[in-house]
Design a protein around this motif. Structure first.
Motif, PDB file in Angstrom:
ATOM      1  N   MET A   1       0.848  -1.192   0.000  1.00  0.00           N
ATOM      2  CA  MET A   1       0.000   0.000   0.000  1.00  0.00           C
ATOM      3  C   MET A   1       0.886   1.246   0.000  1.00  0.00           C
ATOM      4  O   MET A   1       1.800   1.364   0.808  1.00  0.00           O
ATOM      5  CB  MET A   1      -0.911   0.003   1.244  1.00  0.00           C
ATOM      6  CG  MET A   1      -1.869   1.176   1.306  1.00  0.00           C
ATOM      7  SD  MET A   1      -2.848   1.193   2.835  1.00  0.00           S
ATOM      8  CE  MET A   1      -3.825  -0.285   2.673  1.00  0.00           C
ATOM      9  N   LYS A   2       0.591   2.160  -0.933  1.00  0.00           N
ATOM     10  CA  LYS A   2       1.363   3.393  -1.006  1.00  0.00           C
ATOM     11  C   LYS A   2       0.911   4.369   0.076  1.00  0.00           C
ATOM     12  O   LYS A   2      -0.181   4.254   0.633  1.00  0.00           O
ATOM     13  CB  LYS A   2       1.202   4.024  -2.385  1.00  0.00           C
ATOM     14  CG  LYS A   2       1.815   3.180  -3.495  1.00  0.00           C
ATOM     15  CD  LYS A   2       1.678   3.858  -4.842  1.00  0.00           C
ATOM     16  CE  LYS A   2       2.319   3.027  -5.945  1.00  0.00           C
ATOM     17  NZ  LYS A   2       2.185   3.669  -7.280  1.00  0.00           N
ATOM     18  N   LYS A   3       1.773   5.380   0.340  1.00  0.00           N
ATOM     19  CA  LYS A   3       1.516   6.302   1.436  1.00  0.00           C
ATOM     20  C   LYS A   3       0.218   7.071   1.232  1.00  0.00           C
ATOM     21  O   LYS A   3      -0.570   7.248   2.175  1.00  0.00           O
ATOM     22  CB  LYS A   3       2.699   7.266   1.572  1.00  0.00           C
ATOM     23  CG  LYS A   3       2.657   8.089   2.847  1.00  0.00           C
ATOM     24  CD  LYS A   3       3.948   8.867   3.019  1.00  0.00           C
ATOM     25  CE  LYS A   3       3.947   9.633   4.338  1.00  0.00           C
ATOM     26  NZ  LYS A   3       5.209  10.369   4.536  1.00  0.00           N
ATOM     27  N   ASN A   4      -0.022   7.545  -0.008  1.00  0.00           N
ATOM     28  CA  ASN A   4      -1.247   8.311  -0.281  1.00  0.00           C
ATOM     29  C   ASN A   4      -2.491   7.462  -0.042  1.00  0.00           C
ATOM     30  O   ASN A   4      -3.483   7.921   0.537  1.00  0.00           O
ATOM     31  CB  ASN A   4      -1.241   8.821  -1.727  1.00  0.00           C
ATOM     32  CG  ASN A   4      -0.205   9.899  -1.940  1.00  0.00           C
ATOM     33  OD1 ASN A   4       0.250  10.521  -0.981  1.00  0.00           O
ATOM     34  ND2 ASN A   4       0.170  10.127  -3.186  1.00  0.00           N
ATOM     35  N   LYS A   5      -2.417   6.206  -0.497  1.00  0.00           N
ATOM     36  CA  LYS A   5      -3.549   5.305  -0.296  1.00  0.00           C
ATOM     37  C   LYS A   5      -3.744   5.016   1.186  1.00  0.00           C
ATOM     38  O   LYS A   5      -4.881   4.902   1.671  1.00  0.00           O
ATOM     39  CB  LYS A   5      -3.313   4.000  -1.053  1.00  0.00           C
ATOM     40  CG  LYS A   5      -4.495   3.047  -1.004  1.00  0.00           C
ATOM     41  CD  LYS A   5      -4.232   1.783  -1.807  1.00  0.00           C
ATOM     42  CE  LYS A   5      -5.418   0.830  -1.711  1.00  0.00           C
ATOM     43  NZ  LYS A   5      -5.176  -0.428  -2.469  1.00  0.00           N
ATOM     44  N   ALA A   6      -2.636   4.911   1.921  1.00  0.00           N
ATOM     45  CA  ALA A   6      -2.723   4.649   3.356  1.00  0.00           C
ATOM     46  C   ALA A   6      -3.447   5.785   4.074  1.00  0.00           C
ATOM     47  O   ALA A   6      -4.266   5.552   4.974  1.00  0.00           O
ATOM     48  CB  ALA A   6      -1.325   4.454   3.942  1.00  0.00           C
TER      49      ALA A   6
ATOM     50  N   ILE B   1      -5.653   7.779   2.751  1.00  0.00           N
ATOM     51  CA  ILE B   1      -7.072   7.700   2.371  1.00  0.00           C
ATOM     52  C   ILE B   1      -7.786   6.617   3.174  1.00  0.00           C
ATOM     53  O   ILE B   1      -8.889   6.820   3.684  1.00  0.00           O
ATOM     54  CB  ILE B   1      -7.210   7.442   0.855  1.00  0.00           C
ATOM     55  CG1 ILE B   1      -6.684   8.639   0.061  1.00  0.00           C
ATOM     56  CG2 ILE B   1      -8.662   7.146   0.490  1.00  0.00           C
ATOM     57  CD1 ILE B   1      -6.619   8.409  -1.433  1.00  0.00           C
ATOM     58  N   VAL B   2      -7.131   5.441   3.285  1.00  0.00           N
ATOM     59  CA  VAL B   2      -7.722   4.328   4.045  1.00  0.00           C
ATOM     60  C   VAL B   2      -7.948   4.730   5.495  1.00  0.00           C
ATOM     61  O   VAL B   2      -9.024   4.502   6.070  1.00  0.00           O
ATOM     62  CB  VAL B   2      -6.819   3.084   3.972  1.00  0.00           C
ATOM     63  CG1 VAL B   2      -7.259   2.041   5.006  1.00  0.00           C
ATOM     64  CG2 VAL B   2      -6.852   2.487   2.570  1.00  0.00           C
TER      65      VAL B   2
ATOM     66  N   CYS C   1     -10.790   7.204   5.764  1.00  0.00           N
ATOM     67  CA  CYS C   1     -12.092   6.557   5.534  1.00  0.00           C
ATOM     68  C   CYS C   1     -12.561   5.806   6.789  1.00  0.00           C
ATOM     69  O   CYS C   1     -13.734   5.884   7.174  1.00  0.00           O
ATOM     70  CB  CYS C   1     -12.001   5.592   4.347  1.00  0.00           C
ATOM     71  SG  CYS C   1     -11.921   6.411   2.737  1.00  0.00           S
TER      72      CYS C   1
ATOM     73  N   TYR D   1      -6.644  -3.460   7.136  1.00  0.00           N
ATOM     74  CA  TYR D   1      -6.340  -2.224   6.400  1.00  0.00           C
ATOM     75  C   TYR D   1      -5.626  -1.202   7.284  1.00  0.00           C
ATOM     76  O   TYR D   1      -4.766  -0.448   6.817  1.00  0.00           O
ATOM     77  CB  TYR D   1      -7.617  -1.638   5.810  1.00  0.00           C
ATOM     78  CG  TYR D   1      -8.005  -2.295   4.501  1.00  0.00           C
ATOM     79  CD1 TYR D   1      -7.338  -1.983   3.319  1.00  0.00           C
ATOM     80  CD2 TYR D   1      -9.026  -3.236   4.450  1.00  0.00           C
ATOM     81  CE1 TYR D   1      -7.677  -2.595   2.118  1.00  0.00           C
ATOM     82  CE2 TYR D   1      -9.372  -3.856   3.257  1.00  0.00           C
ATOM     83  CZ  TYR D   1      -8.694  -3.535   2.096  1.00  0.00           C
ATOM     84  OH  TYR D   1      -9.022  -4.149   0.907  1.00  0.00           O
TER      85      TYR D   1
ATOM     86  N   ALA E   1      -1.996   0.318   6.571  1.00  0.00           N
ATOM     87  CA  ALA E   1      -1.892   1.784   6.505  1.00  0.00           C
ATOM     88  C   ALA E   1      -0.797   2.282   7.444  1.00  0.00           C
ATOM     89  O   ALA E   1       0.022   3.145   7.067  1.00  0.00           O
ATOM     90  CB  ALA E   1      -3.232   2.423   6.861  1.00  0.00           C
TER      91      ALA E   1
END
Length: 758
Positions: free
Chosen positions: A1-6, A8-9, A12, A428, A432
């Motif tokens: 998982m990339k930092k930006n996606k982390a 966002i997760v 959320c 998740y 993250a």
């Protein structure tokens, strides 16, 4: 998982938590709909409507007729709430208590007045009409059909026009069926074994003449469907109905009209909670404190994974509150038991995962790979443990009586949500946190190689201790049975007793009645006391054990002298147990079927019946030991007794399955030199931390409830704490040893050649 996606997760999940928590606290509108305060509460927590019916007629009804009528009414009122109760008062009265409602008139109007129901032929045996059809104008100006009876009921009974009565109907349900007209609303009827022949004759007579068969109830013909075929199996449909509401109304009327006795309403009132506001407040406070302690414990022991589980646990609790509302569940003390158990299981899933992650790190894997492997290897244990308990909850929901269904609903909801939060939210969050830079092993902890405990060498001692405890329980119960007539300290729910209704000079709160009046009643009666206040009234109902004339007089004197009550304003009635023999038998059947289903599932999943048998024996052991505790401590056996036992069953089986899952895994990698005894000992040792930590977190939740709770809650929490300890003991010390003994005694037909079973 990339930092930006982390990021966002993480956002959320936090937004989900914040959004659901907001709804839990404030609801979805200005009136608080959907909030925690909007959850339906049972009689013990919130009170409800109490309706008293009296049997019509001068003759005293038989005990059998009263019992049958109560059983049918119980099934009827469970449509309003699974926690509704029906019990006998005196010789010819029946009380119905429905929680979570405050409008007695609305309930009475919907429930109807139970009365005689008959199926009347259109013509008598000589061809004379029994009723006619007329066109009438409705209140809205439209025209409809009405039926007018031409003869008296007594005459119709004498001339053979009535072959089927309401007592011949076993059940009536509204639903949708498919026929030549397509999908239509209908009422499905099921006759009793005795009514089947009568209904066959009635439909044979009507179909041969092309006539209808009227359904008469409470002075009116409520339906007159035509009969097209002879019905021989006792199953029929009335269709098409104008709407589902009309079908449900007709089905409800037929069900209530199928009572053996004709009843009339004597009085109705709104009663207060049996436990009161204090019980709710202390339970909420205890739950919050327990949750905080568990969260701090998880963070302290498991570091970053513990933080992830803490957030997931908060999401879990928020979702439970939201869905209790969403599924319109009625929450009682039994339901609280289900939630407590499911919180323990929510933590359990996380503990299994985190222990696996530490094992993978100890084996030299990177943190990322350890996280992935930890979830993968923990999956089977989590699924098996939770599905086994979910099977039990499902069976109890289908077959159990009302109070058991309430427990099963909250337990099933908790299990599903706990699996979701552990396998999805925690996963998740961990990924993250890792992507955001928490990558060092020190944030996750590395498992240490523990010396394998040789528990199987002590199996004889463990078996002896368990057998002695179980036998001691039976001995104590036998002694009490011989001396007092009751093996256990049965409460009003099981034994019945006396209900004394007192009208005080002014309204009295439940808390005041409990503090000032109950101790005086206990001194006179020597019995535990249940208290209910009556809304918009100064009346208070005190329920005690059965009182003789002398104790009733002494009680009345106390009310007059101490509280200046008018003696004429005191009434006493003998009441039956609220847990009927049908409810007891339904509960026993449901538990037996649940155990059988769990046994089958374990057999299929583990391909070895010995695992299933060992699990069930360990489970039965826990129940017997807790039963022994009830006998020795004389803790009151009330309606929470069933919830306590079912909680222990669910908890114990889950813990045992986790150990057996590790045994199965280790057996798959056995070499020729491995000893089966060592494999079992190693499996128990490897899962030891999980067993202890899960038990500890669940024990904490119940212990805080015990410390802060009112008396009735303590009577529930204390045996549950004993059960948690006992369940941990049986899983660690008994289950593996039982399986090993069975494996030695009953060697599998096909050995894999890897085991040296010495």
């Amino acid at each position: 998982m990339k930092k930006n996606k982390a990021v966002i997760v993480l956002l959320c999940i936090l937004l989900l938590l914040a959004g659901v928590t907001y709804v839990d606290l404030f609801g979805v509108d200005g009136e608080g709909a959907g909030s925690a305060s909007d959850i339906s509460l049972g009689l013990d927590l919130a009170g409800g409507v109490s309706i008293t019916y009296q049997v019509v007629g001068d003759e005293t009804p038989s005990a059998t007729d009263m019992s049958d009528t109560i059983a049918k009414l119980q099934k009827r009122v469970e449509g309003y709430s699974t926690e509704a109760i029906v019990y006998q008062e005196g010789a010819d009265r029946i009380n119905i208590e429905i929680p979570g409602v405050s409008d007695a008139n609305a309930i009475l109007q919907e429930l109807g007045r139970p009365g005689a129901l008959y199926f009347i032929a259109q013509t008598d045996p000589e061809g004379n009409l029994n009723y006619t059809q007329q066109t009438v104008q409705n209140a809205d100006g439209t025209f409809g059909t009405a039926y007018v009876l031409l003869k008296e009921i007594d005459e119709l009974l004498e001339d053979g026009s009535i072959l089927v009565k309401g007592t011949d109907v076993q059940d009536a349900r509204a639903g949708t069926i498919n026929d030549t007209m397509g999908s239509v609303q209908a009422v499905s009827l099921t006759m009793t074994a005795e009514g089947r022949e009568k209904f066959e004759q009635a439909t044979r007579n009507a179909s041969s003449k092309g006539e209808s068969l009227a359904i008469y109830y409470d002075g009116n013909i409520i339906s007159a469907p035509s009969v097209n075929v002879v019905i021989t199996d006792g199953n029929a449909q009335i269709s098409p109905m104008e709407s589902y509401e009309r079908a449900e109304s007709l089905a409800s009327t037929i069900r209530i009209g199928g009572l053996k006795l004709e009843l009339e309403e004597l009085h109705s009132k709104v009663v207060g909670a049996q436990l009161g506001v204090e019980a709710i407040d202390t339970s909420l406070k205890a739950g919050a404190i327990g949750l905080v302690i568990v969260i701090l414990f998880m963070i302290a022991v498991y570091l970053v994974p513990g933080l992830a589980s803490a957030v997931a646990l908060l999401v879990y609790v928020a979702l439970v509150v939201l869905l209790l509302n969403g599924f319109d569940m009625t929450l009682t003390l039994s339901g609280v038991a289900g939630i407590i158990l499911s919180i323990g299981m929510a933590v359990d899933a996380n503990v299994i995962i985190f222990a696996r992650i530490r094992e993978e790190l100890a084996a030299g894997k990177s943190v990322r790979n350890a996280i992935k492997a930890g979830f993968d290897k923990a999956l089977s244990a989590i699924i098996d443990g939770n599905i086994t308990t979910l099977i039990a909850a499902g069976v109890l929901l289908l077959l159990g009586p009302g109070t058991v269904k309430g427990f099963a609903q909250t337990l099933a909801l908790g299990i599903v949500l706990s699996m979701f939060t552990a396998l999805v939210v925690t996963r998740y969050l961990l990924y993250a946190f890792y992507a955001l830079g928490l990558k060092a092993e020190k944030f996750y902890g590395v498992g240490k190689e523990r010396k394998t405990l040789n528990l199987l060498s002590k199996k004889g001692i463990f078996f002896g201790i368990s057998l002695a405890l179980a036998l001691a329980g039976f001995v104590v119960m036998g002694v009490y049975k011989a001396s007092s007539g009751d093996a256990l300290n049965y409460s009003l729910e099981f034994k019945g007793g006396t209900a004394t209704t007192v009208e005080f000079q002014e309204a009295m709160s439940l808390e005041k009645a409990t503090a000032e009046v109950v101790p005086l009643i206990e001194q006179i009666t020597g019995s535990a006391v249940q208290v209910q206040t009556v809304q918009d009234s100064s009346e208070v109902i005190f329920k005690t054990g059965t009182l003789d004339v002398a104790k009733r007089e002494a009680l009345n004197d106390m009310f007059v002298e101490t509280f200046a009550v008018d003696r004429d304003r005191i009434t006493s009635e003998t009441i039956s147990s609220t847990i009927s023999s049908e409810m007891k038998s339904d509960t026993i059947l449901a538990v037996a079927v649940a155990i059988l289903c769990m046994l089958v599932y374990i057999r299929v999943r583990f391909s070895d019946i010995r695992f299933g048998v060992s699990s069930i024996v360990a489970l039965v052991h826990d129940v017997l030991v807790v039963l022994a505790f009830y006998a020795v401590s004389r803790v009151s056996v009330s309606n929470t007794f069933v919830a306590c036992m079912l909680t222990i069953v669910g908890y114990s089986i889950n813990a045992t399955i986790v150990i057996f899952d590790r045994v199965r895994e280790n057996m798959a990698s056995m070499s020729h030199k491995d000893d089966l005894k060592d494999v079992v000992n190693r499996s128990i040792t490897q899962t030891m931390s999980r067993s202890i930590f899960t038990s500890l977190t669940t024990f904490i939740m119940v212990a805080v409830l015990y410390v802060l709770g009112v008396t009735s809650i303590r009577d529930f929490a204390l045996p549950l704490m004993v059960g948690i300890v006992c369940g941990t003991y049986s899983s660690i010390c008994l289950a593996g040893g039982l399986w090993y003994v069975l494996r030695q005694k009953f060697v599998p037909k096909k050995e894999n050649g890897k085991a040296k079973e010495s």
